[in-house]
Design a protein around this motif. Structure first.
Motif, PDB file in Angstrom:
ATOM      1  N   LEU B  76       0.868  -1.238   0.058  1.00 44.57           N
ATOM      2  CA  LEU B  76       0.135  -0.150  -0.063  1.00 44.57           C
ATOM      3  C   LEU B  76       0.834   1.162   0.144  1.00 44.57           C
ATOM      4  CD1 LEU B  76      -1.368   1.476   3.121  1.00 44.57           C
ATOM      5  CD2 LEU B  76      -0.014  -0.569   3.503  1.00 44.57           C
ATOM      6  N   SER B  77       0.104   2.360  -0.447  1.00 35.73           N
ATOM      7  CA  SER B  77       0.926   3.563  -0.132  1.00 35.73           C
ATOM      8  C   SER B  77      -0.439   4.469   0.127  1.00 35.73           C
ATOM      9  CB  SER B  77       1.595   3.996  -1.567  1.00 35.73           C
ATOM     10  OG  SER B  77       0.874   4.055  -2.524  1.00 35.73           O
ATOM     11  N   GLY B  78      -0.136   5.388   0.720  1.00 36.78           N
ATOM     12  CA  GLY B  78      -0.905   6.472   1.111  1.00 36.78           C
ATOM     13  C   GLY B  78      -0.502   7.647   2.153  1.00 36.78           C
ATOM     14  N   THR B  79      -1.176   8.512   2.206  1.00 33.94           N
ATOM     15  CA  THR B  79      -1.092   9.708   3.385  1.00 33.94           C
ATOM     16  C   THR B  79      -1.952   9.451   4.449  1.00 33.94           C
ATOM     17  OG1 THR B  79      -0.661  10.902   1.168  1.00 33.94           O
ATOM     18  CG2 THR B  79      -0.837  12.031   3.262  1.00 33.94           C
ATOM     19  N   VAL B  80      -1.198   9.681   5.623  1.00 39.58           N
ATOM     20  CA  VAL B  80      -1.981   9.503   6.686  1.00 39.58           C
ATOM     21  C   VAL B  80      -1.941  10.814   7.635  1.00 39.58           C
ATOM     22  CG1 VAL B  80      -1.968   8.475   9.125  1.00 39.58           C
ATOM     23  CG2 VAL B  80      -1.501   6.926   7.148  1.00 39.58           C
ATOM     24  N   ARG B  81      -3.152  11.310   8.141  1.00 40.93           N
ATOM     25  CA  ARG B  81      -3.031  12.397   8.992  1.00 40.93           C
ATOM     26  C   ARG B  81      -3.436  12.048  10.325  1.00 40.93           C
ATOM     27  NH1 ARG B  81      -4.407  18.427   7.845  1.00 40.93           N
ATOM     28  NH2 ARG B  81      -3.057  17.660   6.078  1.00 40.93           N
ATOM     29  N   THR B 188       0.009   4.070  11.592  1.00 41.25           N
ATOM     30  CA  THR B 188      -1.110   3.860  10.441  1.00 41.25           C
ATOM     31  C   THR B 188      -2.387   3.588  11.429  1.00 41.25           C
ATOM     32  OG1 THR B 188      -0.701   1.358  10.512  1.00 41.25           O
ATOM     33  CG2 THR B 188       0.296   3.076   8.759  1.00 41.25           C
ATOM     34  N   PRO B 189      -3.581   3.710  11.008  1.00 38.28           N
ATOM     35  CA  PRO B 189      -4.597   3.386  11.741  1.00 38.28           C
ATOM     36  C   PRO B 189      -4.684   1.970  11.924  1.00 38.28           C
ATOM     37  CG  PRO B 189      -5.351   4.677   9.658  1.00 38.28           C
ATOM     38  CD  PRO B 189      -3.821   4.569   9.682  1.00 38.28           C
ATOM     39  N   LYS B 190      -3.938   1.190  11.117  1.00 36.31           N
ATOM     40  CA  LYS B 190      -3.994  -0.441  11.397  1.00 36.31           C
ATOM     41  C   LYS B 190      -3.110  -0.690  12.834  1.00 36.31           C
ATOM     42  CE  LYS B 190      -2.366  -4.582   9.177  1.00 36.31           C
ATOM     43  NZ  LYS B 190      -3.542  -5.280   9.040  1.00 36.31           N
ATOM     44  N   ASP B 191      -2.182   0.140  13.046  1.00 42.68           N
ATOM     45  CA  ASP B 191      -1.250  -0.025  14.227  1.00 42.68           C
ATOM     46  C   ASP B 191      -2.108   0.219  15.433  1.00 42.68           C
ATOM     47  OD1 ASP B 191       0.726  -0.642  12.679  1.00 42.68           O
ATOM     48  OD2 ASP B 191       1.521   1.308  12.638  1.00 42.68           O
ATOM     49  N   GLY B 245     -10.367  -5.234   4.550  1.00 45.35           N
ATOM     50  CA  GLY B 245     -10.502  -5.316   5.808  1.00 45.35           C
ATOM     51  C   GLY B 245      -9.501  -4.599   6.721  1.00 45.35           C
ATOM     52  N   MET B 246      -8.882  -3.423   5.881  1.00 48.04           N
ATOM     53  CA  MET B 246      -7.924  -2.975   6.573  1.00 48.04           C
ATOM     54  C   MET B 246      -8.247  -1.543   7.315  1.00 48.04           C
ATOM     55  SD  MET B 246      -4.287  -1.241   5.304  1.00 48.04           S
ATOM     56  CE  MET B 246      -4.782   0.239   4.868  1.00 48.04           C
ATOM     57  N   PRO B 247      -7.899  -1.352   8.608  1.00 46.60           N
ATOM     58  CA  PRO B 247      -8.469  -0.217   9.258  1.00 46.60           C
ATOM     59  C   PRO B 247      -7.854   1.220   8.484  1.00 46.60           C
ATOM     60  CG  PRO B 247      -7.621  -1.763  10.697  1.00 46.60           C
ATOM     61  CD  PRO B 247      -7.192  -2.091   9.397  1.00 46.60           C
ATOM     62  N   LEU B 248      -8.916   2.009   8.213  1.00 46.24           N
ATOM     63  CA  LEU B 248      -8.538   3.082   7.536  1.00 46.24           C
ATOM     64  C   LEU B 248      -8.398   4.342   8.410  1.00 46.24           C
ATOM     65  CD1 LEU B 248     -10.684   2.794   4.166  1.00 46.24           C
ATOM     66  CD2 LEU B 248      -8.094   2.414   4.519  1.00 46.24           C
ATOM     67  N   GLY B 265      -5.929   8.694  10.400  1.00 48.28           N
ATOM     68  CA  GLY B 265      -6.726   8.327   9.338  1.00 48.28           C
ATOM     69  C   GLY B 265      -6.117   8.486   7.971  1.00 48.28           C
ATOM     70  N   PHE B 266      -6.417   7.496   7.095  1.00 53.27           N
ATOM     71  CA  PHE B 266      -5.980   7.846   5.785  1.00 53.27           C
ATOM     72  C   PHE B 266      -6.749   9.058   4.918  1.00 53.27           C
ATOM     73  CE2 PHE B 266      -4.148   3.613   5.975  1.00 53.27           C
ATOM     74  CZ  PHE B 266      -2.964   3.538   5.438  1.00 53.27           C
TER      75      PHE B 266
END
Lengths: 288, 406
Positions: B76-81, B188-191, B245-248, B265-266
């Motif tokens: 994955l790649s993304g921006t997290v705030r 990340t939100p997942k953690d 199923g990934m927490p966003l 959040g992403f």
């Protein structure tokens, strides 16, 4: 009305001629040349200072103080372009633009030449557009002067080569150069908000000095407001707020959020103050 | 005549004077309209873009938790705030001074590229992170700063920290690939979600609360709430991507209301393989490289940004006498360092006592007297006989626990 229509129909070349004479007048002025000279001197000054300070082999800008990218200059001269733009964008560049924009209409009125300009069958809207185009050309030229001067200084004083983006990835020198050009363009576009503001102020008064002082004063005020944390709700609407976002072009991948915000904000300022300048200028009694 | 007339006024006779004036005023409608349209756009577009909650098939909380557990997003790649508001007193420079002091104690050399140094920054305010991952061996987290970036890159055996502002590099190695999860800060939100779901037991209510759109993806909303009263945790809301199923998005709201304590959040996410060059790192020429053989030390220090205790040294000292009181969300940890007068209360305390006292509230109970230091999530009670009670519970619950533990 018919006369104006006729002029409008027959005059694309006329507009170009007007723009050309406007550009020549602007860039031949001693004041403009002096401003450009000062802007060209900034990168030389920064480059020489970094060179002297690091002459004994110590690293520069330890701890990351000073303008952005300062610590990387010694390893790659290309970074001097980014540092110079980051150092001049907050004040030198907009001040120069404010001087030129503030002088655009008020200066003519002050010198008593505005009425003669309007005798020519060009129409006020067209004259104003030409003035604005000339000011924007100055934005671009001023930015490029800083960038080119920084590139030459950087090439003379420091090594050049592949560079590391601020995200830690590597890009080739030619890509770095392309990004430097893109950054210079973004910086130039960042100034069109100030340019429109200056032009509007310039239509309000018949004194060139007053218009310049007001524009530069507004610039300083906005910069100060942008530093006050309690006013954070206001910050996203201040034209200078996203200026340093040009550095996002050095991330990999490029982070566009703030860049687009900056460009949108500049367009908004240009539209609001451009049309306000038009409303004022086309309805104004020209007495000088 | 020409200089005195604008192009649109043909006959500006004396009789037309009021009309001309009105016309002139009308021109100002243009900038005003432009401004109005801009304001309306700024106000309305986010509202219009919010196209309502997506329609997704019904799912039970248990199924959703199962979905999260089975989620195996590797690319994955993304921006997290990430926004954290712990309600800590804003100490500004003093806080970072304390942090660097703490690092000096840990034996670090103070390189600004050290991961543990950067983690402290996440504990307050809003930050933008970029994350990228390609399998268990290659990850990257970057903290976006003004005209600079701090990147933590894990590529196989190497872990690189690069601080572009100071051009400093931190280098560490991991023994076995794949065991890097601990290395990476919980960003990340997942953690955060995994951490929250660990604590799910019979003191917790878990429900699915409709759907939401996060980073342009349809997601279920899982709400985790403590059943007991007395916890400072009001609710934890986790938005779970319906496909992977990934927490966003992870939001922790305090029971006292107000803004979220932790909101991660992403804002953008993509499940495509990131470019390989993303994970390649060679220290730039002239960069100062700090080698760190044992990352374990850094790991010890990293903690969780959401719950990082402020004085690790003190807590470590107290670990000998560690006891847990209560259960579930209302668990209170008790440290007993055996020394009376944990907080100087006599006149000898002087200015320091005054300063510390001003940060906390004095409380009395059956346990005696003490001082409560509060944040919006974690409260700590330091009694005069040297016991420290810490928990994610309200001040009253803390006093009650102290009374019960007596």
């Amino acid at each position: 009305m018919s006369r104006a229509e006729a002029v409008r129909g027959a005059s694309p070349l006329w507009t170009l001629g007007l723009l050309r004479s406007e550009l020549i007048t602007t860039f031949r002025r001693r004041r403009t040349l002096a401003l450009l000279g000062v802007l060209a001197a900034v990168p030389v000054l920064v480059g020489v200072a970094v060179r002297i300070e690091t002459g004994d082999g110590t690293s520069a800008g330890g701890g990351g103080g000073g303008p952005a990218f300062l610590s990387q200059i010694i390893n790659n001269g290309l970074f001097l372009v980014f540092t110079a733009l980051a150092a001049t964008l907050p004040f030198f560049l907009p001040m120069a633009v404010g001087v030129v924009a503030g002088d655009a209409v008020a200066g003519e009125a002050n010198a008593g030449t505005l009425r003669y300009l309007l005798v020519a069958p060009a129409g006020r809207s067209r004259l104003l557009l030409t003035k604005y185009a000339a000011v924007m050309a100055f934005c671009l030229v001023a930015t490029l002067v800083v960038a080119v001067s920084a590139l030459v200084t950087g090439a003379l004083l420091f090594p050049l080569g592949d560079l590391t983006t601020i995200s830690g990835t590597r890009i080739s020198f030619s890509e770095g150069l392309a990004r430097a050009l893109l950054i210079a363009l973004v910086v130039a576009v960042s100034l069109i908000g100030v340019a429109a503001l200056g032009l509007f102020v310039s239509t309000l008064t018949d004194s060139g000095i007053a218009a310049m002082a007001t524009t530069v004063g507004l610039l300083i005020t906005v910069q100060i407001l942008d530093q006050i944390p309690q006013l954070h709700a206001l910050h996203p609407y201040l034209f200078s707020h996203h200026w340093l976002s040009f550095a996002d072009l050095m991330r990999e991948p490029v982070y566009w959020d703030d860049l687009t915000k900056n460009l949108g904000l500049q367009a908004l300022y240009a539209a609001v103050f451009g049309s306000a300048a038009w409303a004022r200028f086309t309805a104004k009694d020209i007495t000088a | 005549m020409a200089p005195y007339e604008s192009e649109n006024t043909t006959t500006a006779g004396e009789a037309d004077e009021p009309r001309t004036r009105r016309r002139r005023a009308a021109r100002y409608a243009v900038p005003v309209t432009v401004m109005g349209v801009a304001a309306a756009t700024i106000g309305l577009v986010p509202a219009l873009a919010d196209s309502g909650d997506p329609d997704l098939p019904e799912i039970t909380a248990a199924q959703l938790i199962e979905k999260i557990a089975q989620s195996d997003v590797e690319r994955l790649s993304g921006t997290v705030r990430i926004t954290t508001d712990l309600g800590l007193p804003d100490l500004g420079g003093l806080e970072s001074g304390l942090m660097s002091g703490a690092r000096a104690q840990g034996g670090d050399d103070g390189s600004s590229a050290d991961p543990s140094a950067k983690l402290a920054e996440l504990a307050s305010g809003t930050h933008t992170l970029r994350v990228a991952a390609d399998g268990p061996d290659r990850q990257k987290v970057s903290l976006l700063e003004n005209a600079a970036e701090y990147s933590l890159i894990h590529d196989g055996k190497d872990v690189w920290g690069y601080d572009s502002a100071s051009n400093e590099v931190y280098h560490g190695t991991v023994d076995a690939s794949g065991e890097d999860r601990e290395q990476r800060p919980p960003a990340t939100p997942k953690d955060f979600a995994e951490e929250a779901l660990k604590s799910v037991d019979d003191t917790t209510s878990v429900t699915v609360d409709g759907t939401a759109q996060v980073a342009g993806r349809d997601a279920y909303k899982l709400v985790v709430k403590p059943r007991q009263s007395g916890s400072t945790v009001g609710a934890i809301s986790i938005a779970v991507d319906h496909e992977t199923g990934m927490p966003l998005k992870f939001t922790l709201t305090p029971s006292s209301g107000g803004a979220a304590v932790v909101d991660v959040g992403f804002t953008k996410v993509s499940f495509d393989r990131p470019a390989a060059s993303t994970f390649e790192f060679t220290p730039p020429k002239g960069a100062e490289v700090t080698e760190d053989g044992d990352l374990d030390k850094g790991r010890e220090h990293s903690g969780k940004p959401g719950k990082a205790p402020k004085s690790e040294a003190d807590l470590a000292k107290g670990l000998d006498g560690l006891k847990m009181l209560g259960e579930g969300w209302n668990t209170v940890a008790v440290f007993d360092d055996g020394e009376a007068g944990g907080l100087p209360t006599g006149e000898a305390g002087g200015d320091l006592e005054g300063f510390l006292g001003s940060l906390g509230d004095r409380v009395e109970g059956e346990f005696g007297t003490g001082t409560v230091f509060g944040t919006r999530l974690v409260n700590a009670l330091i009694t005069e006989d040297g016991k420290v009670y810490v928990g994610a519970v309200t001040k009253d619950a803390l006093v009650k626990a102290a009374d019960a533990g007596k």
